[in-house]
Design a protein around this motif. Structure first.
Motif, PDB file in Angstrom:
ATOM      1  N   SER A 422       0.840  -1.216   0.000  1.00 23.12           N
ATOM      2  CA  SER A 422       0.000   0.000   0.000  1.00 23.12           C
ATOM      3  C   SER A 422       0.868   1.256   0.000  1.00 23.12           C
ATOM      4  N   PRO A 423       1.667   1.458  -1.044  1.00 25.34           N
ATOM      5  CA  PRO A 423       2.625   2.567  -1.054  1.00 25.34           C
ATOM      6  C   PRO A 423       2.001   3.950  -1.010  1.00 25.34           C
ATOM      7  N   LYS A 424       0.728   4.080  -1.379  1.00 28.01           N
ATOM      8  CA  LYS A 424       0.086   5.397  -1.375  1.00 28.01           C
ATOM      9  C   LYS A 424      -0.398   5.806   0.015  1.00 28.01           C
ATOM     10  N   LYS A 425      -0.289   4.906   0.978  1.00 26.76           N
ATOM     11  CA  LYS A 425      -0.761   5.204   2.337  1.00 26.76           C
ATOM     12  C   LYS A 425       0.410   5.522   3.262  1.00 26.76           C
ATOM     13  N   TYR A 426       0.170   6.444   4.193  1.00 27.55           N
ATOM     14  CA  TYR A 426       1.169   6.835   5.191  1.00 27.55           C
ATOM     15  C   TYR A 426       1.083   5.863   6.362  1.00 27.55           C
ATOM     16  N   ILE A 427       2.024   4.903   6.407  1.00 24.46           N
ATOM     17  CA  ILE A 427       1.996   3.841   7.414  1.00 24.46           C
ATOM     18  C   ILE A 427       3.372   3.760   8.085  1.00 24.46           C
ATOM     19  N   PRO A 428       3.617   4.528   9.146  1.00 22.27           N
ATOM     20  CA  PRO A 428       4.930   4.501   9.815  1.00 22.27           C
ATOM     21  C   PRO A 428       5.285   3.118  10.366  1.00 22.27           C
ATOM     22  N   GLU A 429       4.262   2.336  10.724  1.00 23.03           N
ATOM     23  CA  GLU A 429       4.510   1.027  11.341  1.00 23.03           C
ATOM     24  C   GLU A 429       5.335   0.105  10.450  1.00 23.03           C
ATOM     25  N   ARG A 430       5.370   0.355   9.157  1.00 23.41           N
ATOM     26  CA  ARG A 430       6.135  -0.501   8.247  1.00 23.41           C
ATOM     27  C   ARG A 430       7.630  -0.461   8.567  1.00 23.41           C
ATOM     28  N   PHE A 431       8.073   0.604   9.245  1.00 22.75           N
ATOM     29  CA  PHE A 431       9.492   0.751   9.568  1.00 22.75           C
ATOM     30  C   PHE A 431       9.826   0.338  11.002  1.00 22.75           C
ATOM     31  N   MET A 432       8.907  -0.302  11.680  1.00 26.51           N
ATOM     32  CA  MET A 432       9.158  -0.748  13.051  1.00 26.51           C
ATOM     33  C   MET A 432       9.792  -2.146  13.057  1.00 26.51           C
ATOM     34  N   GLY A 433      10.614  -2.414  14.082  1.00 25.31           N
ATOM     35  CA  GLY A 433      11.213  -3.732  14.258  1.00 25.31           C
ATOM     36  C   GLY A 433      12.333  -4.027  13.278  1.00 25.31           C
ATOM     37  N   GLU A 434      12.798  -5.287  13.312  1.00 31.66           N
ATOM     38  CA  GLU A 434      13.912  -5.691  12.450  1.00 31.66           C
ATOM     39  C   GLU A 434      13.539  -5.636  10.974  1.00 31.66           C
ATOM     40  N   ASN A 435      12.304  -6.027  10.660  1.00 33.51           N
ATOM     41  CA  ASN A 435      11.866  -5.939   9.259  1.00 33.51           C
ATOM     42  C   ASN A 435      11.872  -4.495   8.783  1.00 33.51           C
ATOM     43  N   GLY A 436      11.502  -3.589   9.685  1.00 31.33           N
ATOM     44  CA  GLY A 436      11.496  -2.172   9.343  1.00 31.33           C
ATOM     45  C   GLY A 436      12.884  -1.649   9.043  1.00 31.33           C
ATOM     46  N   LYS A 437      13.882  -2.136   9.783  1.00 29.62           N
ATOM     47  CA  LYS A 437      15.267  -1.713   9.539  1.00 29.62           C
ATOM     48  C   LYS A 437      15.737  -2.165   8.160  1.00 29.62           C
ATOM     49  N   GLU A 438      15.343  -3.380   7.770  1.00 25.55           N
ATOM     50  CA  GLU A 438      15.705  -3.872   6.450  1.00 25.55           C
ATOM     51  C   GLU A 438      14.982  -3.097   5.354  1.00 25.55           C
ATOM     52  N   LEU A 439      13.722  -2.772   5.616  1.00 21.95           N
ATOM     53  CA  LEU A 439      12.931  -2.032   4.639  1.00 21.95           C
ATOM     54  C   LEU A 439      13.504  -0.634   4.417  1.00 21.95           C
ATOM     55  N   ALA A 440      14.033  -0.042   5.479  1.00 19.27           N
ATOM     56  CA  ALA A 440      14.590   1.314   5.383  1.00 19.27           C
ATOM     57  C   ALA A 440      15.753   1.380   4.400  1.00 19.27           C
ATOM     58  N   LYS A 441      16.404   0.242   4.156  1.00 16.87           N
ATOM     59  CA  LYS A 441      17.522   0.215   3.219  1.00 16.87           C
ATOM     60  C   LYS A 441      17.084   0.454   1.774  1.00 16.87           C
ATOM     61  N   ASN A 442      15.769   0.366   1.531  1.00 22.43           N
ATOM     62  CA  ASN A 442      15.255   0.596   0.179  1.00 22.43           C
ATOM     63  C   ASN A 442      14.927   2.065  -0.077  1.00 22.43           C
ATOM     64  N   LEU A 443      15.093   2.906   0.931  1.00 25.74           N
ATOM     65  CA  LEU A 443      14.877   4.332   0.735  1.00 25.74           C
ATOM     66  C   LEU A 443      16.046   4.917  -0.058  1.00 25.74           C
ATOM     67  N   VAL A 444      15.731   5.741  -1.046  1.00 32.55           N
ATOM     68  CA  VAL A 444      16.780   6.387  -1.822  1.00 32.55           C
ATOM     69  C   VAL A 444      16.633   7.911  -1.767  1.00 32.55           C
ATOM     70  N   ALA A 445      16.018   8.391  -0.677  1.00 31.37           N
ATOM     71  CA  ALA A 445      15.830   9.835  -0.514  1.00 31.37           C
ATOM     72  C   ALA A 445      17.168  10.563  -0.461  1.00 31.37           C
ATOM     73  N   PHE A 446      18.215   9.870   0.026  1.00 34.20           N
ATOM     74  CA  PHE A 446      19.559  10.436   0.074  1.00 34.20           C
ATOM     75  C   PHE A 446      20.455   9.804  -0.985  1.00 34.20           C
ATOM     76  N   SER A 447      19.844   9.305  -2.057  1.00 38.34           N
ATOM     77  CA  SER A 447      20.542   8.491  -3.036  1.00 38.34           C
ATOM     78  C   SER A 447      20.870   7.147  -2.379  1.00 38.34           C
ATOM     79  N   SER A 448      21.850   6.434  -2.924  1.00 38.87           N
ATOM     80  CA  SER A 448      22.197   5.123  -2.395  1.00 38.87           C
ATOM     81  C   SER A 448      23.572   4.732  -2.897  1.00 38.87           C
ATOM     82  N   GLY A 449      24.146   3.709  -2.309  1.00 44.56           N
ATOM     83  CA  GLY A 449      25.409   3.187  -2.804  1.00 44.56           C
ATOM     84  C   GLY A 449      26.577   4.125  -2.604  1.00 44.56           C
TER      85      GLY A 449
END
Length: 457
Positions: A422-449
């Motif tokens: 559900s990418p169009k929804k604002y759901i902060p809970e997606r970044f909670m816990g260990e899964n959330g830490k892994e998911l945060a690696k897909n953010l490219v707001a600051f570029s990547s690599g």
């Protein structure tokens, strides 16, 4: 008649005939028709990008795409293109837009896919960490400025950031409420922009700008003007060579350069007079102490370019993110209540100043709201242009040949349904816990690599 005279006569006759031919409309009609036929044949059968899906005009021009950029609708338009044509879409004769997260991370993972030529038109006419396309230069600058963004570096200036930033804003709001007999109207974007400008003024220029105290801070006008004229220079290079075009913007840009020069000289004088604390680690000092690849001190022109970049990039990106975060809190009151409850539980004493390390350790939900804000509204929207390298690259189901431009679509990566539910929804809970830490690696707001923003912390 000698052979030389005969050759001269033939040449003269041929030239005269050619000149006569040039005067006929039929010649030009045939020439244009032949060129048009060649282009059609080329783009239908020989064009290296002919198999990449996209609108028909993208084979011949990227002008409609550029027009939408200047109208401010390019992001929405590109989302529509990807929805229609898939994860790789042709948007110009030599350009493709890429929106799949795994493809984007592969492009940004190494120096193989260098920044495209558009970066050659830098903010100033000097190479700096943002515009450079050279691997060695980028590595050098990242090493030089890295300590300012390290934990030690941030700790050394945290009190300055608190004084110039949150404490100053708090004082301004409290004063406004007192003067307004309990009521105070505030434009939070303007104030966030002034706040971040003052902080960066301290860290990159060695002095605050006093923007937060001013009703109409001149530094904000200078920053905005420099952004506008730099974008115009990048996409319409002749602009910089025509003095009377955008004269006011160019004047504001010159003022920032002159101010930067005065700050550098003031710092050097303070060092000579033993008036500067060596315990303070800031961006300006990092560059003053640094050396270029040949071992010489950084040239003043490059030094000015680096600190002006810090001001422009840091002021806008930080204030935009803070503004969107507060906006999301207003749109989602249940999220705001959870953030307040988390802070109250972790820091029961209201007068306690919450420091960076403490926030990182004790406010996971608050951090999740920031991550979700950056996912939905990345401060640097649009594209990160890259070259396809001499080998080309395989992206999803499409091979992109050499000499092509890869437009890394940040908003597209943050709405990739193979990564985000559900990418169009604002759901902060997606970044909670260990899964959330892994998911945060897909953010490219600051570029990547390898080219990830040095100031992401």
């Amino acid at each position: 008649m000698s052979s030389q005279k005969l050759l001269g006569a033939v040449n003269s006759l041929g030239l005269n005939s050619l000149l006569e031919l040039f005067k006929t409309s039929r010649f030009w009609f045939n020439l244009i028709s032949a060129y048009g036929t060649y282009k059609v044949i080329y783009y239908l059968f020989l064009d290296p990008l002919r198999r990449i899906p996209g609108l028909w005009w993208s084979r011949f021009t990227d002008l409609p795409f550029r027009i939408r950029r200047f109208r401010g609708t390019q992001v929405q338009y590109t989302h529509q293109l990807h929805k229609r044509f898939g994860s790789v879409v042709r948007v110009g004769p030599h350009s493709v837009s890429v929106n799949k997260a795994c493809d984007i991370k592969r492009i940004l993972a190494s120096y193989k896919f260098s920044k495209s030529k558009v970066y050659d038109n830098a903010i100033l006419d000097a190479e700096e960490i943002f515009s450079t396309r050279k691997e060695q230069f980028n590595r050098l600058r990242r090493r030089q400025v890295g300590p300012a963004f390290s934990t030690t570096g941030l700790d050394s200036v945290e009190d300055i950031i608190l004084d110039v930033g949150s404490r100053a804003l708090k004082k301004k709001i409290e004063t406004g409420i007192e003067k307004g007999n309990g009521s105070y109207t505030i434009n939070y974007f303007d104030n966030f922009q002034s706040l971040t400008a003052d902080i960066i003024g301290e860290l990159a220029f060695g002095r605050p700008f006093g923007a937060l105290e001013s009703e109409k801070p001149s530094i904000i006008r200078l920053v905005n003007s420099t952004i506008v004229i730099s974008v115009l220079d990048a996409f319409m290079p002749p602009v910089k060579y025509i003095p009377f075009l955008f004269k006011n913007y160019k004047s504001d840009k010159k003022q920032i350069i002159d101010f930067s020069n005065s700050c550098i000289e003031a710092r050097r004088k303070a060092i000579e007079n033993n008036e500067f604390s060596k315990d303070r680690i800031d961006i300006l000092q990092m560059y003053l102490d640094a050396h270029d690849l040949d071992g010489s001190p950084i040239k003043k022109k490059e030094l000015i370019a680096e600190i002006v970049l810090m001001l422009i990039a840091g002021t806008d990106t930080t204030s935009v993110t803070m503004t969107w975060l507060l906006h999301f809190y207003l749109m989602y009151p249940e999220v705001y209540k959870k953030v307040v409850a988390e802070i109250d539980q972790a820091f029961s004493e209201k007068s306690t100043v919450i420091r960076y390390k403490e926030a990182r350790q004790n406010l996971p939900y608050f951090q999740a709201t920031v991550y979700e804000c950056m996912r939905m509204k990345p401060a640097v929207g649009g594209f990160l242009p890259r070259d396809s390298s001499s080998d080309g690259i395989q992206l999803s189901d499409h091979y992109i040949p050499p000499n092509s431009e890869l437009l890394v679509f940040i908003d597209g990566a943050h709405n990739d349904e193979s990564v985000w539910t559900s990418p169009k929804k604002y759901i902060p809970e997606r970044f909670m816990g260990e899964n959330g830490k892994e998911l945060a690696k897909n953010l490219v707001a600051f570029s990547s690599g390898v080219r990830i923003c040095a100031g992401r912390k």
